[in-house]
Design a protein around this motif. Sequence first.
Motif, PDB file in Angstrom:
ATOM      1  N   CYS A 117      45.362  41.489  34.522  1.00 20.51           N
ATOM      2  CA  CYS A 117      45.902  41.074  35.824  1.00 20.51           C
ATOM      3  C   CYS A 117      47.409  41.327  35.885  1.00 20.51           C
ATOM      4  O   CYS A 117      48.103  41.318  34.868  1.00 20.51           O
ATOM      5  N   CYS A 167      45.206  37.368  30.810  1.00 13.37           N
ATOM      6  CA  CYS A 167      45.934  36.630  31.850  1.00 13.37           C
ATOM      7  C   CYS A 167      45.722  35.128  31.650  1.00 13.37           C
ATOM      8  O   CYS A 167      44.709  34.713  31.098  1.00 13.37           O
ATOM      9  N   CYS A 199      44.575  33.247  33.653  1.00 17.00           N
ATOM     10  CA  CYS A 199      43.310  32.918  34.323  1.00 17.00           C
ATOM     11  C   CYS A 199      42.114  33.207  33.435  1.00 17.00           C
ATOM     12  O   CYS A 199      40.983  32.882  33.782  1.00 17.00           O
ATOM     13  N   HIS A 242      46.234  38.331  40.459  1.00 17.06           N
ATOM     14  CA  HIS A 242      45.048  38.691  39.682  1.00 17.06           C
ATOM     15  C   HIS A 242      44.446  40.022  40.121  1.00 17.06           C
ATOM     16  O   HIS A 242      43.291  40.329  39.808  1.00 17.06           O
TER      17      HIS A 242
HETATM   18 ZN   LIG Z   1      44.433  36.666  36.160  1.00 12.97          ZN
END
Ligand SMILES: [Zn+2]
Length: 330
Positions: free
Chosen positions: A189, A182, A184, A172
């Motif tokens: 990232c 991403c 996430c 990340h």
């Molecule tokens: Zn990420």
Amino acid sequence: MATATRSKAARGGIDLGGTKIQAVVVDGRNRVLGESRTATPTSGGPKDVADAMCDALLASAASAGIQAKDLRGVGVGSPGSADEETGVVASARNLPGWEGAYPLGARLTEALGTPVRIGNDVQVATDAEFSLGAGRDYKSVLGVFWGTGVGGGIILNGKPWLGRGSAGEIGHVVVKRGGRRCPCGRKGCMEAYAGRKAMEDRARKLVEKGEETQLFEIMEHRGDDRLKSGIWERALRHGDKMAEDLLDEAVKAIGTGVASCLNVLDVEAMILGGGLGLRFGEPFLKRIEKQAMKNLFTSDEDPPDFRMASLGDLGGAIGAALLVKNLKSG
Ligand SMILES: [Zn+2]
């Protein structure tokens, strides 16, 4: 008698990955006595994953001729946020239905009849390379594990650096401001370009847009439901343009992000492992190194070494078994 002595020193290790679960049983000198692997469930929830982990550990113990309950203990390298004190694992997003917290340590201890210790998957793999593998000659290393996601582990002056518990999230590190989304949820990232799962999502999107690739034909031909590392390798061998382009993006993202981390940490070596890292090996390590050199502050005078993880596929599970060394006996 001999068996009893052997099993007293024997420890189990489970590497819980987003794609596969690898279990080993090792002796007191970390030599592998038995091993077993199974695919990580793609549906269900934490309990299903825990059941699959038990099956893999039991099978590896059986292949070592040892009963699981006779092991000194079992270590687990887990993704997500793994609490070593409580054995609770939370937010393991690459695993099915695991957004919340689950008492994995307690569940496995009960099922296996031996103490279970939980650690971070990438950190235990880094510890294993540092103690037994490619990092043996160094005091400080950065482990980079290129697989379903991209994870990082840090050893500084011989000791793991865990930060407040979330250190090493190299996947990340931002490689492009405002870039691709991403897994996430954030943007730009490294993992958005280099994680196996993100690359697969990207490939599916490109196919929807009408671009061509053999990736999914190879997947179906193999009876798989996801683009595992071997499928990417085969597509590359066939000169598949989409696979080439996506892997090229991945190399650039990893090289760029790794350079930034090395600029901050200035460790002696970067060690590359993970499913994709091991699959593509030295040639890709060289490409990543070349990319990193463009942004590496020490590129001219004294760049760090770039090394392949040397424990191979079993490194994560062997590293997990190292967690048991810290268990109190009795
Ligand atoms: Zn990420």
